[in-house]
Enzyme design. Structure first.
Site, PDB file in Angstrom:
ATOM      1  N   ASN A   3      -8.646   4.238   8.064  1.00  0.00           N
ATOM      2  CA  ASN A   3      -8.101   3.098   8.804  1.00  0.00           C
ATOM      3  C   ASN A   3      -8.255   3.215  10.318  1.00  0.00           C
ATOM      4  OD1 ASN A   3      -6.126   5.128   7.770  1.00  0.00           O
ATOM      5  ND2 ASN A   3      -4.842   4.206   9.346  1.00  0.00           N
TER       6      ASN A   3
ATOM      7  N   GLY B 271       0.812  -1.212   0.000  1.00  0.00           N
ATOM      8  CA  GLY B 271       0.000   0.000   0.000  1.00  0.00           C
ATOM      9  C   GLY B 271       0.845   1.262   0.000  1.00  0.00           C
TER      10      GLY B 271
ATOM     11  N   SER C 125      -3.458  -3.262  -0.886  1.00  0.00           N
ATOM     12  CA  SER C 125      -2.374  -3.943  -0.182  1.00  0.00           C
ATOM     13  C   SER C 125      -2.865  -5.301   0.301  1.00  0.00           C
ATOM     14  CB  SER C 125      -1.922  -3.107   1.010  1.00  0.00           C
ATOM     15  OG  SER C 125      -0.959  -3.821   1.759  1.00  0.00           O
ATOM     16  N   ALA C 126      -2.119  -6.364  -0.064  1.00  0.00           N
ATOM     17  CA  ALA C 126      -2.584  -7.724   0.184  1.00  0.00           C
ATOM     18  C   ALA C 126      -2.817  -8.039   1.661  1.00  0.00           C
ATOM     19  CB  ALA C 126      -1.582  -8.721  -0.406  1.00  0.00           C
ATOM     20  N   HIS C 127      -1.922  -7.574   2.539  1.00  0.00           N
ATOM     21  CA  HIS C 127      -2.002  -8.030   3.932  1.00  0.00           C
ATOM     22  C   HIS C 127      -3.180  -7.452   4.709  1.00  0.00           C
ATOM     23  CE1 HIS C 127      -0.240  -4.678   6.459  1.00  0.00           C
ATOM     24  NE2 HIS C 127       0.144  -4.275   5.274  1.00  0.00           N
TER      25      HIS C 127
ATOM     26  N   THR D 196      12.343  -7.697 -10.015  1.00  0.00           N
ATOM     27  CA  THR D 196      11.868  -9.049 -10.265  1.00  0.00           C
ATOM     28  C   THR D 196      10.546  -9.273  -9.529  1.00  0.00           C
ATOM     29  OG1 THR D 196      14.153  -9.748 -10.445  1.00  0.00           O
ATOM     30  CG2 THR D 196      12.511 -11.492 -10.134  1.00  0.00           C
TER      31      THR D 196
ATOM     32  N   CYS E 222       0.767   2.679  12.482  1.00  0.00           N
ATOM     33  CA  CYS E 222       1.921   3.501  12.124  1.00  0.00           C
ATOM     34  C   CYS E 222       2.073   4.709  13.035  1.00  0.00           C
ATOM     35  CB  CYS E 222       1.775   3.976  10.683  1.00  0.00           C
ATOM     36  SG  CYS E 222       0.965   2.777   9.664  1.00  0.00           S
TER      37      CYS E 222
ATOM     38  N   GLN F  16      -7.711  -0.067   3.089  1.00  0.00           N
ATOM     39  CA  GLN F  16      -8.473  -0.567   4.232  1.00  0.00           C
ATOM     40  C   GLN F  16      -9.834  -1.146   3.800  1.00  0.00           C
ATOM     41  OE1 GLN F  16      -8.204  -1.842   7.685  1.00  0.00           O
ATOM     42  NE2 GLN F  16      -6.676  -0.265   7.365  1.00  0.00           N
TER      43      GLN F  16
HETATM   44  C1  LIG Z   1      -2.038  -0.249   5.912  1.00  0.00           C
HETATM   45  C2  LIG Z   1      -2.378   0.943   5.098  1.00  0.00           C
HETATM   46  C3  LIG Z   1      -1.470   1.466   4.159  1.00  0.00           C
HETATM   47  C4  LIG Z   1      -0.073   0.924   3.996  1.00  0.00           C
HETATM   48  O1  LIG Z   1      -0.067  -0.319   3.378  1.00  0.00           O
HETATM   49  P1  LIG Z   1       1.255  -1.254   3.495  1.00  0.00           P
HETATM   50  O2  LIG Z   1       0.977  -2.376   2.570  1.00  0.00           O
HETATM   51  O3  LIG Z   1       1.346  -1.671   4.924  1.00  0.00           O
HETATM   52  O4  LIG Z   1       2.410  -0.413   3.061  1.00  0.00           O
HETATM   53  C5  LIG Z   1      -1.879   2.544   3.393  1.00  0.00           C
HETATM   54  N1  LIG Z   1      -3.094   3.078   3.535  1.00  0.00           N
HETATM   55  C6  LIG Z   1      -3.996   2.606   4.423  1.00  0.00           C
HETATM   56  C7  LIG Z   1      -5.344   3.232   4.515  1.00  0.00           C
HETATM   57  C8  LIG Z   1      -3.668   1.529   5.228  1.00  0.00           C
HETATM   58  O5  LIG Z   1      -4.567   1.075   6.114  1.00  0.00           O
END
Ligand SMILES: *Cc1c(COP(=O)(O)O)cnc(C)c1O
Length: 377
Positions: A151, A74, A199-201, A237, A325, A179
């Site tokens: 978030n 993300g 963002s995958a996680h 890569t 963060c 989010q």
């Molecule tokens: C977690 C988050 C990000 C950052 O994503 P990462 O994959 O951890 O770098 C950016 N924006 C929002 C709204 C998020 O919740």
């Protein structure tokens, strides 16, 4: 065995990996580890998997496969959208993730870009008329970047309306959907956005991989220069296993959105009713209706959010005081401040974010443990 006893209610910070995604990833880490860009046939399986993943992700958000560019997550997607659009005026909101805000500040400090911040109301919704006002003050063509769901509060922003206003002034529109993706339906056509970060996680995929959607015809430059991967938009890569895991996790989450939402709303209700039943004075921050399911920002009158977090940690319960963060700074978060949460509540703010693995018992236990920490009025 610790993990079994622990209650993990911080799914807005990261989520556990989807089991089907994990087994697909194993295959690409251990067996089909070839560099997808090589011409020999051993690379074919990896290259094919990248293309399939691109198509799967595109389908989840109603985009075309050639509009999806893989990134490291993300933060990278947000950085590229904000820094590489070629626009020298950027309008963003007061409640963005740091990946967007700090990118804006960097462009101002390094290159003199013009930055405007849109205010939010007490419900954590961006004030719509403020956008047209800001656009008329821009001295050059603008990029507008407003997140799809916040978030810290889970509040969903009026992206469709904002994107229409932006386009009527010739501006480009980016949304940080990190989010929201996999938790509420996301359709880039219906939203009318030019760029979107994922963002995958945050949707049960692996950490360290994400994507940027760039609508066909929108010109954007690379952030990471080097090889010609991702059509020259992102060198490096390819993270085949990560990308495959991400596409499976997103597909699975999107298929289950309404069933999952139903479950999460039950957990929310159990938690809220549990707290009310204990006679605790608290408020739910942000718009009650336009919100991600399962993500709750709660403020307890006269309490200290940090203290609640640590007390729950002693009971093996993971929650957060705000965004991961900004955490651990013992100060009231920017988002809570900008929403004007009353002072006697603001310091006692925590974020609880339920996910796939949480049960009704978890929600009830969290309410009980909070009640043990908070003095009742
Ligand atoms: C977690 C988050 C990000 C950052 O994503 P990462 O994959 O951890 O770098 C950016 N924006 C929002 C709204 C998020 O919740």
């Amino acid at each position: 065995m610790q993990a079994v006893l622990m209650i993990y209610a911080d799914n807005a910070a990261t989520t556990p990996l989807d089991t089907e995604a994990l087994s697909a990833m194993r295959e690409f880490l251990a067996e089909y580890y070839a560099n997808p860009s090589q011409p020999y046939s051993y690379s074919r399986k990896a290259k094919h998997a990248l293309n399939e993943s691109r198509a799967r992700i595109a389908q989840c958000i109603n985009a075309r496969p050639d509009e999806i560019f893989f990134t490291s997550g993300g933060s990278e997607s947000d950085n590229q959208a904000v820094k590489c659009s070629g626009r020298r005026a950027i309008i963003t909101s007061a409640i963005e993730h740091k990946a967007v805000l700090e990118s804006c500040y960097a462009m101002r400090n390094y290159y003199g870009h013009e930055i405007h911040e849109l205010p939010v109301d007490e419900a954590c919704r961006v004030i719509i008329p403020a956008l047209a006002e800001a656009l008329t003050h821009c001295h050059s063509p603008a990029l507008v970047s407003v997140m799809l769901a916040n978030n810290e509060t889970g509040v969903i922003q009026p992206i469709h309306e904002l994107a229409q206003i932006a386009h009527s002034h010739g501006a480009l529109f980016h949304t940080d959907a990190v989010q929201a993706l996999g938790h509420v339906p996301v359709d880039v056509q219906a939203l009318g956005v030019d760029m979107l970060s994922g963002s995958a996680h945050k949707f049960n995929g692996p950490r360290g991989v994400g994507f940027l959607y760039v609508r066909r015809g929108v010109e954007i430059r690379p952030l990471i220069h080097g090889g010609s991967q991702e059509c020259g938009l992102r060198a490096g890569t390819e993270n085949t296993a990560g990308v495959v895991g991400m596409s499976i996790a997103l597909t699975n989450n999107c298929r289950e959105i309404s069933r999952h939402e139903e479950r999460l709303l039950i957990l929310e209700r159990i938690l809220i009713d549990g707290l009310k039943g204990c006679g605790i004075d608290f408020r739910l921050n942000g718009d009650a209706a336009e919100r991600l399911p399962g993500l709750l920002s709660l403020s307890f009158r006269g309490a200290n959010g940090e203290r609640i977090l640590h007390r729950l940690d002693l009971k093996d319960i993971c929650i957060s005081t705000g965004s991961a963060c900004d955490g651990m700074k013992n100060q009231i978060s920017r988002v809570i401040t900008r929403m004007n949460v009353p002072h006697e509540y603001a310091g006692g703010t925590i974020r609880i974010s339920f996910g796939k693995c949480n049960t009704p018992d978890d929600a009830a236990k969290i309410a009980r443990e909070i009640a043990n920490v908070i003095p009742t009025q």
